[in-house]
Write an enzyme that holds these catalytic residues in place. Structure first.
Site, short mmCIF file in Angstrom:
data_model
loop_
_atom_site.label_atom_id
_atom_site.label_comp_id
_atom_site.label_asym_id
_atom_site.label_seq_id
_atom_site.Cartn_x
_atom_site.Cartn_y
_atom_site.Cartn_z
N LYS A 44 -9.30 -0.28 -5.56
CA LYS A 44 -9.34 0.39 -4.26
C LYS A 44 -10.70 1.00 -4.01
O LYS A 44 -11.21 1.77 -4.84
CB LYS A 44 -8.26 1.48 -4.22
N ASP A 67 1.57 2.66 3.46
CA ASP A 67 0.74 3.86 3.31
C ASP A 67 1.61 5.11 3.36
O ASP A 67 1.16 6.18 3.79
CB ASP A 67 -0.38 3.92 4.37
N HIS A 92 -4.41 -0.67 6.02
CA HIS A 92 -3.94 0.11 7.18
C HIS A 92 -4.86 -0.01 8.40
O HIS A 92 -5.42 0.99 8.85
CB HIS A 92 -3.69 1.58 6.82
N HIS A 124 1.57 5.36 -1.71
CA HIS A 124 1.19 6.54 -2.51
C HIS A 124 2.44 7.10 -3.17
O HIS A 124 3.36 7.54 -2.47
CB HIS A 124 0.55 7.61 -1.61
N HIS A 146 0.87 -1.19 0.00
CA HIS A 146 0.00 0.00 0.00
C HIS A 146 0.90 1.23 0.00
O HIS A 146 1.50 1.58 1.01
CB HIS A 146 -0.90 0.01 1.24
N HIS A 172 -10.38 1.10 2.12
CA HIS A 172 -10.16 2.11 3.16
C HIS A 172 -11.34 1.99 4.12
O HIS A 172 -12.45 2.41 3.80
CB HIS A 172 -10.07 3.53 2.57
O1 DOR Z 1 -3.04 9.32 5.80
C1 DOR Z 1 -3.47 9.05 4.69
N1 DOR Z 1 -2.97 9.62 3.58
N2 DOR Z 1 -4.46 8.18 4.60
C2 DOR Z 1 -5.07 7.93 3.43
O2 DOR Z 1 -5.98 7.16 3.42
C3 DOR Z 1 -4.68 8.67 2.21
C4 DOR Z 1 -3.31 9.15 2.29
C5 DOR Z 1 -3.00 10.18 1.23
O3 DOR Z 1 -3.29 9.93 0.05
O4 DOR Z 1 -2.43 11.21 1.56
ZN ZN Z 2 -3.26 5.11 1.68
#
Ligand code: DOR
Ligand code: ZN
Length: 345
Positions: free
Chosen positions: A100, A248, A175, A16, A14, A137
């Site tokens: 997702k 995450d 998460h 970003h 997971h 989520h």
């Molecule tokens: O803390 C987070 N940041 N939780 C999420 O679900 C999304 C992520 C983000 O894309 O910044």
């Molecule tokens: Zn995330």
């Protein structure tokens, strides 16, 4: 005393990576230690179709250093208008590995997410049929539900009914942050797994709020009470196949976090493996680190573990930068609050 630990190269289930200048800045950080990552689709605009996923994958590959040996595993962002045929075609072509589900409004860039779960039933049924995992989520968005209860309420009101209505659907509860999440995943069948972040193994809600507000510890789902952190540590270090690493790691430029209304997300890609080795050592579970970071995730996703290895060495404290500079601005690293003695090579 120097100690070393060699494990199969880890994967991040997971992550970003963002886009543009931020992608260029952070992709090399994940590629340094991780071989593969499930890449979140919450861009603006989101990654909606197989075509979008292919284009995003190419942008990620272009952002990697020469010979990085990092494979992005793409996902699609589920909306109420997602076409089941596009999802199954993208999966059959090997282009996507999961879809997702963001409840609309739950977190960063989730506005296009799902409001009416009945409207995504045809996609979920097609995914169950094709064996495509749904990454969830798991937080309700109702304003009257306390933010610290949103995960537990989601399990009862949304996740459990959804799984019962779609037998065979493979689900990753992303998460997890609560003992309720841990217990729900333990009780689920074979098709249920969970990712656990690095930061939720380290901080509880006091770290965010006691003695001053610390925006770099704010993420979603928000860290909970200490008893929940301990439940997560027990799950992560148990070696149980249904728990695996999903960092995450969610970079935001510092001005967007150090703000009157700061964004959610902890940036852990650079020091994730050092922190994990520390946590697993504290729990006398270093022999189970590999299961959490390198074996359980591939098994859930039906992929072979990586053939390459990563060696961690224990020695003098490792000096990580306070922040990294990217073309999209500075991004502060997650600070675990203790010295890190494990270096990942
Ligand atoms: O803390 C987070 N940041 N939780 C999420 O679900 C999304 C992520 C983000 O894309 O910044
Ligand atoms: Zn995330």
């Amino acid at each position: 005393m120097t100690r070393t630990l060699t494990i199969r190269r880890p994967d991040d289930w997971h992550l970003h990576l963002r886009d543009g200048a931020m992608l260029d800045g952070v992709a090399p950080e994940s590629a340094r230690h991780f071989a593969r990552a499930i890449v979140m689709p919450n861009l603006v605009p989101p990654v909606l179709t197989g075509r979008d996923a292919a284009a995003y994958r190419d942008r990620i590959l272009a952002a990697l250093p020469e010979g990085a040996g990092f494979t992005p595993l793409m996902t699609l962002y589920l909306t109420e208008t997602t076409d089941p045929a596009d999802v199954t075609a993208a999966h059959a072509a090997g282009l996507i590995h999961a879809v997702k589900l963001y409840p609309a409004g739950a977190t960063t860039n989730s506005a296009s997410g799902v409001r009416d779960f009945d409207r995504v039933r045809p996609v979920l049924e097609a995914m169950a049929e094709a064996g495509i995992p749904l990454c969830v989520h798991g937080e309700v968005t109702e304003p009257d539900v306390d933010i610290f209860d949103r995960e537990a309420v989601f399990i009862d009101r949304v996740l459990d009914p959804l799984r019962r209505a779609t037998p065979g659907l493979r689900v990753v509860m992303e998460h997890i942050t609560t003992a309720q999440g841990v217990n729900y995943v333990k009780a689920g069948g074979n098709g249920l797994g969970a990712t656990i972040t690095v930061h939720h193994l380290v901080i509880n809600r006091n770290h965010i709020l006691a003695g001053g507000i610390r925006p770099h510890y704010y993420c979603l789902p928000v860290a909970k009470r200490e008893e929940h952190r301990l439940a997560l540590r027990a799950a992560a270090t148990s070696g149980e196949a249904r728990f695996f690493l999903g960092t995450d790691s969610a970079p935001h430029a510092d001005p967007l976090k150090e703000s009157a209304c700061g964004c959610a997300g902890c940036f852990t890609a650079p020091n994730a493996m050092s922190i994990l080795a520390h946590v697993f050592e504290e729990e006398a579970a270093l022999d189970r680190l590999e299961a959490f970071t390198s074996l359980n995730g591939p098994a859930f996703y039906g992929l072979p573990p990586n053939a390459a290895t990563l060696t961690l060495t224990r020695g003098d404290p490792v000096a990580y930068p306070y922040r990294i500079e990217t073309g999209a601005g500075p991004v502060t690293l997650f600070d675990p609050g203790f010295p890190l003695h494990w270096r990942a090579a």
